[in-house]
Design a protein around this motif. Structure first.
Motif, PDB file in Angstrom:
ATOM      1  N   GLU A 154       4.023 -16.538  25.320  1.00  0.00           N
ATOM      2  CA  GLU A 154       4.927 -15.654  24.576  1.00  0.00           C
ATOM      3  C   GLU A 154       5.486 -16.340  23.337  1.00  0.00           C
ATOM      4  N   CYS A 155       5.815 -17.626  23.465  1.00  0.00           N
ATOM      5  CA  CYS A 155       6.347 -18.383  22.328  1.00  0.00           C
ATOM      6  C   CYS A 155       5.309 -18.495  21.219  1.00  0.00           C
ATOM      7  N   TYR A 156       4.083 -18.792  21.595  1.00  0.00           N
ATOM      8  CA  TYR A 156       3.003 -18.962  20.622  1.00  0.00           C
ATOM      9  C   TYR A 156       2.718 -17.652  19.893  1.00  0.00           C
ATOM     10  N   ARG A 157       2.623 -16.566  20.646  1.00  0.00           N
ATOM     11  CA  ARG A 157       2.335 -15.271  20.029  1.00  0.00           C
ATOM     12  C   ARG A 157       3.504 -14.781  19.176  1.00  0.00           C
ATOM     13  N   ARG A 158       4.712 -15.139  19.567  1.00  0.00           N
ATOM     14  CA  ARG A 158       5.878 -14.733  18.786  1.00  0.00           C
ATOM     15  C   ARG A 158       5.814 -15.336  17.389  1.00  0.00           C
ATOM     16  N   LEU A 159       5.360 -16.583  17.312  1.00  0.00           N
ATOM     17  CA  LEU A 159       5.225 -17.209  15.995  1.00  0.00           C
ATOM     18  C   LEU A 159       4.049 -16.629  15.230  1.00  0.00           C
ATOM     19  N   VAL A 160       2.871 -16.615  15.851  1.00  0.00           N
ATOM     20  CA  VAL A 160       1.633 -16.304  15.134  1.00  0.00           C
ATOM     21  C   VAL A 160       1.501 -14.822  14.799  1.00  0.00           C
ATOM     22  N   HIS A 161       1.910 -13.960  15.718  1.00  0.00           N
ATOM     23  CA  HIS A 161       1.664 -12.521  15.540  1.00  0.00           C
ATOM     24  C   HIS A 161       2.910 -11.695  15.238  1.00  0.00           C
ATOM     25  N   HIS A 162       4.087 -12.247  15.483  1.00  0.00           N
ATOM     26  CA  HIS A 162       5.287 -11.429  15.323  1.00  0.00           C
ATOM     27  C   HIS A 162       6.329 -12.026  14.396  1.00  0.00           C
ATOM     28  N   THR A 163       5.992 -13.094  13.697  1.00  0.00           N
ATOM     29  CA  THR A 163       6.908 -13.665  12.711  1.00  0.00           C
ATOM     30  C   THR A 163       6.523 -13.153  11.335  1.00  0.00           C
ATOM     31  N   PRO A 164       7.400 -12.384  10.684  1.00  0.00           N
ATOM     32  CA  PRO A 164       7.069 -11.844   9.357  1.00  0.00           C
ATOM     33  C   PRO A 164       6.712 -12.955   8.367  1.00  0.00           C
ATOM     34  N   PHE A 180       2.129 -17.706   5.131  1.00  0.00           N
ATOM     35  CA  PHE A 180       2.443 -19.125   5.288  1.00  0.00           C
ATOM     36  C   PHE A 180       1.182 -19.920   5.614  1.00  0.00           C
ATOM     37  N   TRP A 181       0.442 -19.457   6.599  1.00  0.00           N
ATOM     38  CA  TRP A 181      -0.772 -20.157   7.030  1.00  0.00           C
ATOM     39  C   TRP A 181      -1.802 -20.224   5.911  1.00  0.00           C
ATOM     40  N   ARG A 182      -1.994 -19.129   5.181  1.00  0.00           N
ATOM     41  CA  ARG A 182      -3.005 -19.085   4.129  1.00  0.00           C
ATOM     42  C   ARG A 182      -2.702 -20.072   3.007  1.00  0.00           C
ATOM     43  N   PRO A 228       9.341 -19.846  -1.631  1.00  0.00           N
ATOM     44  CA  PRO A 228       9.987 -21.029  -1.026  1.00  0.00           C
ATOM     45  C   PRO A 228      10.842 -20.692   0.189  1.00  0.00           C
ATOM     46  N   ALA A 229      11.543 -19.565   0.145  1.00  0.00           N
ATOM     47  CA  ALA A 229      12.403 -19.188   1.271  1.00  0.00           C
ATOM     48  C   ALA A 229      11.573 -18.922   2.520  1.00  0.00           C
ATOM     49  N   LEU A 230      10.443 -18.235   2.342  1.00  0.00           N
ATOM     50  CA  LEU A 230       9.542 -17.967   3.464  1.00  0.00           C
ATOM     51  C   LEU A 230       8.993 -19.282   4.031  1.00  0.00           C
ATOM     52  N   GLY A 231       8.563 -20.167   3.142  1.00  0.00           N
ATOM     53  CA  GLY A 231       8.015 -21.439   3.579  1.00  0.00           C
ATOM     54  C   GLY A 231       9.023 -22.249   4.379  1.00  0.00           C
ATOM     55  N   LYS A 232      10.236 -22.348   3.884  1.00  0.00           N
ATOM     56  CA  LYS A 232      11.268 -23.129   4.574  1.00  0.00           C
ATOM     57  C   LYS A 232      11.640 -22.505   5.912  1.00  0.00           C
TER      58      LYS A 232
END
Length: 251
Positions: free
Chosen positions: A34-44, A49-51, A156-160
């Motif tokens: 759940e923690c992993y998916r919350r970051l990868v799939h549900h964090t706006p 960020f990844w790209r 920058p705000a998104l990255g931080k």
């Protein structure tokens, strides 16, 4: 050699995990998932960020593997990214995120007592290997180097914001793993590999600095098919190979 060792080894069965160990593992598995998916799939903004904070765009162009980076074309690459380029991209930027993210949350949030976790570590080879592998993944990550890749994110705000989420989990995972294993430092149980990682990592850092600068220049170019872009891609390819060889990890 593997077959000879297996055939020569005494035919002893590993100890069966206790029922409460299995229950604890089920809780941790669900929490980590759940923690992993919350970051990868549900964090706006995570896809953006990844790209930008990894060289995934170059990995897709360099044809390192025999198959394309994504299983299906389309905008939502996260749903179809293959495992090797996914892990490779995070390793290149020194996050090494797929190797540890969510495990610290699982160890601390699943309602499991530390004494039970230590019993599992000392008596269950599977769990001990899980902890040992996580220590290895954490030791190969470098969040200071990773923070430099965050500067490549246009917002920058998104990255931080996302980097803070990742860094918090990194610190929590390292703290919890050391508590469970009883080690003072990562890889204390394997001093040979520990020393190898400590000695090797600083020599990889300059390659990351070169890669960062080349990525910054490449992404600022208006024409990605120009001669200058081609030269920068060649530089990035060299750094990709060097970092992978130095860390002894691809995907």
């Amino acid at each position: 050699a593997n077959a000879v060792l297996l055939a020569s080894f005494p035919q002893t069965r590993p100890p069966e995990p206790q029922p409460d160990w299995r229950m604890a593992m089920e809780k941790m598995s669900q929490s980590a998932y759940e923690c992993y998916r919350r970051l990868v799939h549900h964090t706006p903004g995570f896809h953006t960020f990844w790209r930008h904070a990894t060289p995934i765009d170059l990995l897709s162009e360099l044809h390192i593997g025999s198959r394309p980076v994504s299983r299906k074309p389309g905008r939502n690459v996260l749903d179809h990214i293959r495992a090797i380029p996914w892990v490779f991209s995070w390793m290149q930027s020194r996050f090494n995120l797929p190797g540890w993210y969510g495990f610290g949350f699982a160890l601390g949030q699943a309602g499991i007592d530390l004494p039970l976790l230590r019993d599992m570590f000392s008596g269950w080879p599977f769990f001990q290997t899980l902890i040992d592998n996580t220590e290895m993944s954490l030791s190969k990550a470098d969040m200071e180097i990773a923070s430099l890749y965050v500067d490549l994110v246009p917002d920058p705000a998104l990255g931080k914001r996302i980097y803070r989420i990742i860094l918090d989990e990194f610190e929590r995972t390292q703290e919890m793993v050391l508590k469970v294993s009883g080690h003072q430092q990562l890889l204390d149980a394997d001093p040979v590999i520990q020393r190898s990682v400590i000695l090797r990592n600083p020599y990889i850092d300059p390659l990351n600095y070169l890669q960062l600068e080349a990525l910054r220049r490449l992404r600022s170019l208006k024409h990605q098919d120009s001669e200058q872009a081609r030269e920068l891609k060649e530089v990035i390819l060299v750094t990709i190979n060097g970092i992978a060889a130095g860390l002894r990890n691809t995907g």
